[in-house]
Design a protein around this motif. Structure first.
Motif, PDB file in Angstrom:
ATOM      1  N   THR A  77       0.825  -1.200   0.000  1.00 30.96           N
ATOM      2  CA  THR A  77       0.000   0.000   0.000  1.00 30.96           C
ATOM      3  C   THR A  77       0.861   1.252   0.000  1.00 30.96           C
ATOM      4  O   THR A  77       1.996   1.250   0.496  1.00 30.96           O
ATOM      5  N   VAL A  78       0.293   2.298  -0.553  1.00 31.20           N
ATOM      6  CA  VAL A  78       0.909   3.620  -0.545  1.00 31.20           C
ATOM      7  C   VAL A  78      -0.158   4.613  -0.098  1.00 31.20           C
ATOM      8  O   VAL A  78      -1.321   4.500  -0.514  1.00 31.20           O
ATOM      9  N   ASN A  79       0.221   5.547   0.742  1.00 35.38           N
ATOM     10  CA  ASN A  79      -0.734   6.521   1.262  1.00 35.38           C
ATOM     11  C   ASN A  79      -0.292   7.941   0.951  1.00 35.38           C
ATOM     12  O   ASN A  79       0.906   8.214   0.766  1.00 35.38           O
ATOM     13  N   LEU A  80      -1.261   8.817   0.906  1.00 38.39           N
ATOM     14  CA  LEU A  80      -0.989  10.240   0.748  1.00 38.39           C
ATOM     15  C   LEU A  80      -1.816  10.974   1.800  1.00 38.39           C
ATOM     16  O   LEU A  80      -3.040  11.056   1.685  1.00 38.39           O
ATOM     17  N   GLN A  81      -1.146  11.467   2.812  1.00 34.68           N
ATOM     18  CA  GLN A  81      -1.808  12.262   3.846  1.00 34.68           C
ATOM     19  C   GLN A  81      -1.817  13.712   3.388  1.00 34.68           C
ATOM     20  O   GLN A  81      -0.755  14.291   3.131  1.00 34.68           O
ATOM     21  N   MET A  82      -3.005  14.272   3.284  1.00 29.67           N
ATOM     22  CA  MET A  82      -3.152  15.637   2.785  1.00 29.67           C
ATOM     23  C   MET A  82      -3.735  16.515   3.884  1.00 29.67           C
ATOM     24  O   MET A  82      -4.859  16.275   4.336  1.00 29.67           O
ATOM     25  N   ASN A  83      -2.989  17.489   4.327  1.00 27.20           N
ATOM     26  CA  ASN A  83      -3.424  18.419   5.369  1.00 27.20           C
ATOM     27  C   ASN A  83      -3.574  19.821   4.798  1.00 27.20           C
ATOM     28  O   ASN A  83      -3.037  20.130   3.732  1.00 27.20           O
ATOM     29  N   SER A  84      -4.279  20.645   5.521  1.00 29.45           N
ATOM     30  CA  SER A  84      -4.463  22.052   5.121  1.00 29.45           C
ATOM     31  C   SER A  84      -4.891  22.151   3.659  1.00 29.45           C
ATOM     32  O   SER A  84      -4.320  22.927   2.872  1.00 29.45           O
ATOM     33  N   LEU A  85      -5.902  21.409   3.316  1.00 32.91           N
ATOM     34  CA  LEU A  85      -6.335  21.355   1.920  1.00 32.91           C
ATOM     35  C   LEU A  85      -6.879  22.699   1.448  1.00 32.91           C
ATOM     36  O   LEU A  85      -7.487  23.455   2.222  1.00 32.91           O
ATOM     37  N   LYS A  86      -6.644  22.966   0.175  1.00 30.91           N
ATOM     38  CA  LYS A  86      -7.071  24.210  -0.457  1.00 30.91           C
ATOM     39  C   LYS A  86      -7.987  23.879  -1.639  1.00 30.91           C
ATOM     40  O   LYS A  86      -7.891  22.795  -2.211  1.00 30.91           O
ATOM     41  N   PRO A  87      -8.830  24.815  -2.046  1.00 31.37           N
ATOM     42  CA  PRO A  87      -9.664  24.569  -3.233  1.00 31.37           C
ATOM     43  C   PRO A  87      -8.835  24.199  -4.463  1.00 31.37           C
ATOM     44  O   PRO A  87      -9.292  23.412  -5.300  1.00 31.37           O
ATOM     45  N   ASP A  88      -7.625  24.726  -4.575  1.00 35.73           N
ATOM     46  CA  ASP A  88      -6.750  24.403  -5.707  1.00 35.73           C
ATOM     47  C   ASP A  88      -6.300  22.947  -5.705  1.00 35.73           C
ATOM     48  O   ASP A  88      -5.762  22.467  -6.709  1.00 35.73           O
ATOM     49  N   ASP A  89      -6.489  22.241  -4.606  1.00 36.71           N
ATOM     50  CA  ASP A  89      -6.141  20.820  -4.548  1.00 36.71           C
ATOM     51  C   ASP A  89      -7.223  19.934  -5.163  1.00 36.71           C
ATOM     52  O   ASP A  89      -7.040  18.722  -5.277  1.00 36.71           O
ATOM     53  N   THR A  90      -8.342  20.533  -5.535  1.00 31.51           N
ATOM     54  CA  THR A  90      -9.428  19.777  -6.142  1.00 31.51           C
ATOM     55  C   THR A  90      -8.976  19.139  -7.451  1.00 31.51           C
ATOM     56  O   THR A  90      -8.480  19.825  -8.347  1.00 31.51           O
ATOM     57  N   ALA A  91      -9.127  17.812  -7.530  1.00 34.99           N
ATOM     58  CA  ALA A  91      -8.667  17.074  -8.710  1.00 34.99           C
ATOM     59  C   ALA A  91      -8.991  15.597  -8.521  1.00 34.99           C
ATOM     60  O   ALA A  91      -9.379  15.172  -7.429  1.00 34.99           O
ATOM     61  N   VAL A  92      -8.799  14.848  -9.591  1.00 33.96           N
ATOM     62  CA  VAL A  92      -8.778  13.393  -9.475  1.00 33.96           C
ATOM     63  C   VAL A  92      -7.339  12.999  -9.184  1.00 33.96           C
ATOM     64  O   VAL A  92      -6.421  13.425  -9.891  1.00 33.96           O
TER      65      VAL A  92
END
Length: 125
Positions: A77-92
């Motif tokens: 498995t591989v994970n991506l922890q995303m914090n402090s998300l911004k609207p610009d991070d919106t994507a597939v």
């Protein structure tokens, strides 16, 4: 050959956190792993990568300090922890695997041989 399946996407508010996971059908300990993302009308762009051993990571400037990539070769498995998300991070968001190269981690899509179907991340303002 390996098949990849992403999960963990969703709709969140700006400032929230989200953790994406990528499960592989086979062993990934010979592959460098990466996350890419693609927003509507935009090209797929590099987000983060991790070496086959997990000892080296690399991030796009836009996510550095907010996102963390990790892997568990025993669980494939591989994970991506995303914090402090911004609207610009919106994507597939897509998980990708590529044969480990002597030249090191790559940010280029063509260097990754296997891709998942993607998971949608939407960040509202």
């Amino acid at each position: 050959q390996v098949q990849l399946a992403e999960s963990g996407g969703g709709l969140v508010q700006a400032g929230d956190s989200l953790r994406l996971s990528c499960a592989a059908s086979g062993r990934i300990n010979i592959y460098d792993m990466a996350w890419f993302r693609q927003a509507p009308g935009q090209e797929r762009e590099f987000v983060a990568a991790i070496s086959w051993s997990g000892g080296i990571t690399y991030y796009a400037d836009s996510v550095k300090g907010r996102f963390t990539i990790s892997r568990d070769n025993a669980k494939n498995t591989v994970n991506l922890q995303m914090n402090s998300l911004k609207p610009d991070d919106t994507a597939v968001y897509y998980c990708a695997a590529g044969r480990a190269a002597m030249s090191g981690l790559s940010v280029l899509r063509d260097m990754y041989d296997y891709w998942g179907q993607g998971t949608q991340v939407t960040v509202s303002s």
